[in-house]
Enzyme design. Structure first.
Site, PDB file in Angstrom:
ATOM      1  N   THR A 101       0.863  -1.190   0.000  1.00 54.01           N
ATOM      2  CA  THR A 101       0.000   0.000   0.000  1.00 54.01           C
ATOM      3  C   THR A 101       0.900   1.241   0.000  1.00 54.01           C
ATOM      4  O   THR A 101       0.985   1.957   1.002  1.00 54.01           O
ATOM      5  CB  THR A 101      -0.917   0.018   1.241  1.00 54.01           C
ATOM      6  OG1 THR A 101      -0.097  -0.248   2.403  1.00 54.01           O
ATOM      7  CG2 THR A 101      -2.016  -1.011   1.154  1.00 54.01           C
ATOM      8  N   THR A 136      -1.166  -1.973   5.737  1.00 54.83           N
ATOM      9  CA  THR A 136      -1.330  -0.692   6.421  1.00 54.83           C
ATOM     10  C   THR A 136      -2.140   0.245   5.525  1.00 54.83           C
ATOM     11  O   THR A 136      -1.803   0.421   4.349  1.00 54.83           O
ATOM     12  CB  THR A 136       0.048  -0.064   6.703  1.00 54.83           C
ATOM     13  OG1 THR A 136       0.849  -1.022   7.387  1.00 54.83           O
ATOM     14  CG2 THR A 136      -0.083   1.196   7.539  1.00 54.83           C
ATOM     15  N   VAL A 171       5.294  -6.413  12.078  1.00 50.29           N
ATOM     16  CA  VAL A 171       6.596  -7.095  11.966  1.00 50.29           C
ATOM     17  C   VAL A 171       7.688  -6.187  11.409  1.00 50.29           C
ATOM     18  O   VAL A 171       7.411  -5.177  10.762  1.00 50.29           O
ATOM     19  CB  VAL A 171       6.497  -8.329  11.037  1.00 50.29           C
ATOM     20  CG1 VAL A 171       5.614  -9.375  11.640  1.00 50.29           C
ATOM     21  CG2 VAL A 171       6.010  -7.938   9.636  1.00 50.29           C
ATOM     22  N   LYS A 222      -2.191   1.854  13.911  1.00 48.87           N
ATOM     23  CA  LYS A 222      -1.063   1.440  13.057  1.00 48.87           C
ATOM     24  C   LYS A 222      -0.336   2.647  12.461  1.00 48.87           C
ATOM     25  O   LYS A 222       0.889   2.744  12.503  1.00 48.87           O
ATOM     26  CB  LYS A 222      -1.571   0.518  11.944  1.00 48.87           C
ATOM     27  CG  LYS A 222      -0.512   0.145  10.925  1.00 48.87           C
ATOM     28  CD  LYS A 222       0.607  -0.667  11.535  1.00 48.87           C
ATOM     29  CE  LYS A 222       1.847  -0.675  10.668  1.00 48.87           C
ATOM     30  NZ  LYS A 222       2.937  -1.442  11.229  1.00 48.87           N
ATOM     31  N   ASN A 226       3.709   4.399  13.711  1.00 46.56           N
ATOM     32  CA  ASN A 226       4.862   4.643  12.838  1.00 46.56           C
ATOM     33  C   ASN A 226       5.139   6.134  12.653  1.00 46.56           C
ATOM     34  O   ASN A 226       6.295   6.544  12.516  1.00 46.56           O
ATOM     35  CB  ASN A 226       4.660   3.947  11.489  1.00 46.56           C
ATOM     36  CG  ASN A 226       4.978   2.459  11.604  1.00 46.56           C
ATOM     37  OD1 ASN A 226       5.523   2.020  12.619  1.00 46.56           O
ATOM     38  ND2 ASN A 226       4.653   1.690  10.591  1.00 46.56           N
ATOM     39  N   ARG A 229       7.129   7.341  15.612  1.00 49.93           N
ATOM     40  CA  ARG A 229       8.558   7.014  15.491  1.00 49.93           C
ATOM     41  C   ARG A 229       9.254   7.980  14.518  1.00 49.93           C
ATOM     42  O   ARG A 229      10.350   8.463  14.776  1.00 49.93           O
ATOM     43  CB  ARG A 229       8.723   5.563  15.015  1.00 49.93           C
ATOM     44  CG  ARG A 229      10.142   5.099  15.088  1.00 49.93           C
ATOM     45  CD  ARG A 229      10.271   3.603  15.276  1.00 49.93           C
ATOM     46  NE  ARG A 229      11.660   3.229  15.334  1.00 49.93           N
ATOM     47  CZ  ARG A 229      12.414   3.273  16.434  1.00 49.93           C
ATOM     48  NH1 ARG A 229      11.873   3.660  17.574  1.00 49.93           N
ATOM     49  NH2 ARG A 229      13.688   2.927  16.413  1.00 49.93           N
ATOM     50  N   GLY A 273      14.326   4.732   6.364  1.00 56.57           N
ATOM     51  CA  GLY A 273      13.888   4.042   5.155  1.00 56.57           C
ATOM     52  C   GLY A 273      12.955   2.886   5.461  1.00 56.57           C
ATOM     53  O   GLY A 273      12.327   2.828   6.519  1.00 56.57           O
ATOM     54  N   CYS A 276       7.778   0.996   5.551  1.00 57.78           N
ATOM     55  CA  CYS A 276       6.692   1.520   6.403  1.00 57.78           C
ATOM     56  C   CYS A 276       6.877   2.955   6.869  1.00 57.78           C
ATOM     57  O   CYS A 276       6.052   3.817   6.582  1.00 57.78           O
ATOM     58  CB  CYS A 276       6.528   0.613   7.622  1.00 57.78           C
ATOM     59  SG  CYS A 276       6.081  -1.063   7.176  1.00 57.78           S
ATOM     60  N   LYS A 279       6.374   6.019   4.651  1.00 61.29           N
ATOM     61  CA  LYS A 279       5.077   6.247   3.981  1.00 61.29           C
ATOM     62  C   LYS A 279       3.888   6.279   4.930  1.00 61.29           C
ATOM     63  O   LYS A 279       2.902   6.951   4.646  1.00 61.29           O
ATOM     64  CB  LYS A 279       4.856   5.235   2.858  1.00 61.29           C
ATOM     65  CG  LYS A 279       4.747   3.800   3.325  1.00 61.29           C
ATOM     66  CD  LYS A 279       3.472   3.139   2.902  1.00 61.29           C
ATOM     67  CE  LYS A 279       3.525   1.664   3.248  1.00 61.29           C
ATOM     68  NZ  LYS A 279       2.305   1.153   3.801  1.00 61.29           N
ATOM     69  N   TYR A 339      17.989  -0.765   4.480  1.00 64.66           N
ATOM     70  CA  TYR A 339      17.406   0.402   5.140  1.00 64.66           C
ATOM     71  C   TYR A 339      17.649   0.401   6.637  1.00 64.66           C
ATOM     72  O   TYR A 339      17.507   1.425   7.298  1.00 64.66           O
ATOM     73  CB  TYR A 339      15.913   0.542   4.816  1.00 64.66           C
ATOM     74  CG  TYR A 339      14.975  -0.228   5.718  1.00 64.66           C
ATOM     75  CD1 TYR A 339      14.472   0.339   6.887  1.00 64.66           C
ATOM     76  CD2 TYR A 339      14.579  -1.520   5.396  1.00 64.66           C
ATOM     77  CE1 TYR A 339      13.606  -0.361   7.708  1.00 64.66           C
ATOM     78  CE2 TYR A 339      13.721  -2.223   6.208  1.00 64.66           C
ATOM     79  CZ  TYR A 339      13.240  -1.638   7.358  1.00 64.66           C
ATOM     80  OH  TYR A 339      12.406  -2.344   8.176  1.00 64.66           O
TER      81      TYR A 339
HETATM   82  N1  LIG Z   1       7.448  -5.174   5.345  1.00 64.41           N
HETATM   83  C1  LIG Z   1       7.205  -4.823   6.572  1.00 64.41           C
HETATM   84  O1  LIG Z   1       8.107  -4.835   7.420  1.00 64.41           O
HETATM   85  C2  LIG Z   1       5.812  -4.422   7.004  1.00 64.41           C
HETATM   86  C3  LIG Z   1       5.521  -4.324   8.369  1.00 64.41           C
HETATM   87  C4  LIG Z   1       4.249  -3.964   8.777  1.00 64.41           C
HETATM   88  C5  LIG Z   1       3.282  -3.675   7.831  1.00 64.41           C
HETATM   89  N2  LIG Z   1       3.590  -3.741   6.503  1.00 64.41           N
HETATM   90  C6  LIG Z   1       2.531  -3.450   5.553  1.00 64.41           C
HETATM   91  O2  LIG Z   1       2.075  -4.673   5.021  1.00 64.41           O
HETATM   92  C7  LIG Z   1       1.712  -4.519   3.629  1.00 64.41           C
HETATM   93  C8  LIG Z   1       2.528  -5.485   2.800  1.00 64.41           C
HETATM   94  O3  LIG Z   1       3.879  -5.154   2.937  1.00 64.41           O
HETATM   95  P1  LIG Z   1       5.038  -6.118   2.449  1.00 64.41           P
HETATM   96  O4  LIG Z   1       6.302  -5.520   2.922  1.00 64.41           O
HETATM   97  O5  LIG Z   1       4.709  -7.526   2.801  1.00 64.41           O
HETATM   98  O6  LIG Z   1       4.917  -5.939   0.870  1.00 64.41           O
HETATM   99  P2  LIG Z   1       5.618  -6.842  -0.246  1.00 64.41           P
HETATM  100  O7  LIG Z   1       5.810  -5.953  -1.407  1.00 64.41           O
HETATM  101  O8  LIG Z   1       6.806  -7.542   0.344  1.00 64.41           O
HETATM  102  O9  LIG Z   1       4.536  -7.938  -0.554  1.00 64.41           O
HETATM  103  C9  LIG Z   1       3.345  -7.658  -1.216  1.00 64.41           C
HETATM  104  C10 LIG Z   1       3.014  -8.844  -2.086  1.00 64.41           C
HETATM  105  O10 LIG Z   1       1.697  -8.666  -2.621  1.00 64.41           O
HETATM  106  C11 LIG Z   1       1.707  -9.135  -3.955  1.00 64.41           C
HETATM  107  N3  LIG Z   1       0.568  -8.565  -4.674  1.00 64.41           N
HETATM  108  C12 LIG Z   1       0.426  -7.310  -5.147  1.00 64.41           C
HETATM  109  N4  LIG Z   1      -0.774  -7.174  -5.729  1.00 64.41           N
HETATM  110  C13 LIG Z   1      -1.405  -8.358  -5.642  1.00 64.41           C
HETATM  111  C14 LIG Z   1      -2.658  -8.845  -6.045  1.00 64.41           C
HETATM  112  N5  LIG Z   1      -3.530  -8.065  -6.675  1.00 64.41           N
HETATM  113  N6  LIG Z   1      -2.960 -10.127  -5.778  1.00 64.41           N
HETATM  114  C15 LIG Z   1      -2.093 -10.944  -5.148  1.00 64.41           C
HETATM  115  N7  LIG Z   1      -0.886 -10.540  -4.724  1.00 64.41           N
HETATM  116  C16 LIG Z   1      -0.543  -9.267  -4.966  1.00 64.41           C
HETATM  117  C17 LIG Z   1       3.046  -8.689  -4.483  1.00 64.41           C
HETATM  118  O11 LIG Z   1       3.409  -9.397  -5.643  1.00 64.41           O
HETATM  119  C18 LIG Z   1       3.952  -9.006  -3.287  1.00 64.41           C
HETATM  120  O12 LIG Z   1       4.456 -10.311  -3.323  1.00 64.41           O
HETATM  121  C19 LIG Z   1       1.934  -3.061   3.326  1.00 64.41           C
HETATM  122  O13 LIG Z   1       0.748  -2.376   3.535  1.00 64.41           O
HETATM  123  C20 LIG Z   1       2.958  -2.621   4.354  1.00 64.41           C
HETATM  124  O14 LIG Z   1       2.885  -1.243   4.638  1.00 64.41           O
HETATM  125  C21 LIG Z   1       4.828  -4.122   6.072  1.00 64.41           C
END
Ligand SMILES: NC(=O)c1ccc[n+]([C@@H]2O[C@H](COP(=O)([O-])OP(=O)(O)OC[C@H]3O[C@@H](n4cnc5c(N)ncnc54)[C@H](O)[C@@H]3O)[C@@H](O)[C@H]2O)c1
Length: 444
Positions: A101, A136, A171, A222, A226, A229, A273, A276, A279, A339
């Site tokens: 997102t 998020t 996470v 949520k 962030n 922070r 960086g 999360c 953004k 990052y």
């Molecule tokens: N990475 C982190 O540390 C973290 C921590 C807390 C919250 N978040 C939040 O969680 C969410 C996901 O983050 P992330 O880091 O796992 O992202 P990511 O980019 O690692 O994973 C997202 C996955 O979704 C897939 N995807 C995209 N569109 C799709 C669709 N239409 N159908 C099926 N799959 C699809 C992508 O190919 C990708 O594999 C975000 O909103 C992020 O802000 C991330």
């Protein structure tokens, strides 16, 4: 299916789960639910990712204790499988959405992935199922985007044809499984009953508080945590800039400030960086865009933190100038491209921004990071004949670096430290010209 049937199925791990989006958030989540005994289907749009997961091979970069093993075990048992096909989702009772997102250049949310996942799901959703957004999202998104898109694509009504909740993930890369199991979660339901059923579900994998709330509260918690922070780091960074100007040392100042009751100043650094923190404050801010609400702290914090790689560039520039060198044509060695420390995750990394700016000024850049495959190698070999070395990320890997040899291989002997990692004494003893973010020249 009645909501009480769904609750029973969840209680007894008989509910079929689907996780949409198998990235940093979705993959560990799918693995954990499969490990405790649920049947889990993972859906992603990336062919390579799905293929690797089905071979029990984790596509997540960096070191993630336990993840490879659980993935291999659950895939071989058949409790977890990945697919590119949404059509496989028709028998799923609970669907957890974990797609990206991001915000765009305009700092507004870009929900293309979320919208697309909801539309694909809506066409096939089983009546009576529970949909949980783990991604998020800005406060208000459940009500104003998720609910209408799902109702329209499915032709079903919320709380009659399907149930909806938001359980944001907390996470951090490097500790994905540990965080998932041990961190408290807010569990937002569109109704109190939905939130209670969600608590039942997450109890199977989380050994911490699960606080049932409404969806807006979950969205707020949520994005606020962030943003909090980001603002705190920006404060430390601004003090670092002041310290450099007035002859101070932010690292010492921080230590002594925190001896005052109730003060918990964070560390300054070369930037913020990751997927999360850069953004999520914009997601929060976007929720009041178009209203008369005047925001100043949140955008200001973002601007300061985004400026820090430029400040590192300025420090490198000043250090080179003392050695009669220019940025143009200089060879700069960067330590750390992820990052944050102990991960190979490079999304929005401050080093990316610094490298871009150095290249723009015609510097030649050599990058090292022990966790990023394309930047691995011998530090001392890679630093040979560089004008300056720059520490951007405090990976423990660099702790044992032989600074005396570093001094010998560097052309100008400059070490710019964005994290106060090596310490003035050690760097001086090695004969390096040591510049530290937040410490005025000549202090220490
Ligand atoms: N990475 C982190 O540390 C973290 C921590 C807390 C919250 N978040 C939040 O969680 C969410 C996901 O983050 P992330 O880091 O796992 O992202 P990511 O980019 O690692 O994973 C997202 C996955 O979704 C897939 N995807 C995209 N569109 C799709 C669709 N239409 N159908 C099926 N799959 C699809 C992508 O190919 C990708 O594999 C975000 O909103 C992020 O802000 C991330």
């Amino acid at each position: 299916m009645m909501i009480s049937d769904l609750s029973n199925k969840i209680q007894h791990k008989k509910a079929n789960l689907a996780v949409i989006g198998l990235g940093y958030v979705g993959l560990p989540l799918a693995c954990e639910f499969a490990r405790v005994g649920f049947n889990v289907l993972g859906i992603d749009i990336l062919d390579e990712r799905v293929r690797r997961i089905n071979k029990g091979d984790s596509p997540i970069k960096g070191i993630e204790p336990g993840l490879e093993d659980i993935l291999a075990e659950t895939v071989s048992k058949g409790t977890l499988r990945a697919s590119l096909e949404y059509t496989d989702i028709t028998d799923r009772d609970v669907i957890l959405i974990c797609v990206e997102t991001p915000v765009g250049e305009d700092n507004m949310p870009h929900y293309d992935a979320l919208r697309s996942a909801l539309v694909s799901l809506g066409k096939l959703i089983k009546e009576g199922s529970l949909v949980i957004i783990e991604s998020t999202i800005a406060p208000g998104t459940m009500q104003h985007l998720v609910k209408p898109v799902l109702e329209e694509s499915s032709g079903l009504k919320l709380n009659e044809g399907f149930f909806l909740g938001n359980c944001p993930e907390r996470v951090m890369p490097g500790k994905l499984l540990m965080n998932l199991r041990l961190l408290n979660r807010v569990v937002g339901g569109m109704t109190t009953e939905t939130a209670e059923i969600m608590v039942k579900l997450y109890k199977h994998i989380v050994r911490a508080d699960l606080d049932p709330v409404d969806c807006v509260t979950a969205e707020l918690v949520k994005t606020v945590e962030n943003t909090y922070r980001d603002v705190q780091i920006a404060f430390a960074n601004e003090i670092a800039l002041i310290c450099e100007q007035v002859g101070g040392d932010v690292w010492k100042v921080r230590e002594l400030v925190n001896k005052s009751p109730g003060r918990q100043m964070l560390y300054a650094g070369s930037g913020v960086g990751g997927p999360c923190i850069p953004k999520d404050p914009w997601l929060l801010a976007s929720s009041v865009s178009g209203s008369q609400t005047p925001l100043s702290i949140i955008p200001a914090a973002r601007n300061i933190n985004d400026y820090m790689p430029t400040h590192m560039l300025n420090l490198i520039h000043a250090a080179l100038a003392e050695h009669n060198r220019e940025l143009a044509g200089a060879k700069i060695f960067i330590m750390g491209y992820a990052y944050m420390e102990e991960t190979g995750e490079t999304r929005n990394s401050p080093s990316q921004s610094l490298v871009y700016q150095l290249s723009d000024r015609q510097s030649q850049v050599i990058i090292h990071d022990p966790y990023v495959p394309q930047y691995q190698g011998s530090v001392l070999e890679m630093a040979r004949d560089c004008d300056a070395a720059v520490l951007m990320v405090k990976h423990q890997f660099y702790q044992n670096l032989d600074l005396k040899t570093l001094r010998q291989v560097l052309r100008s002997g400059i070490l710019v430290d964005g994290r106060s990692f090596f310490g003035v004494e050690r760097a001086n003893a090695a004969g390096l010209d040591y510049w530290v973010l937040g410490i005025a020249r000549g202090v220490g």
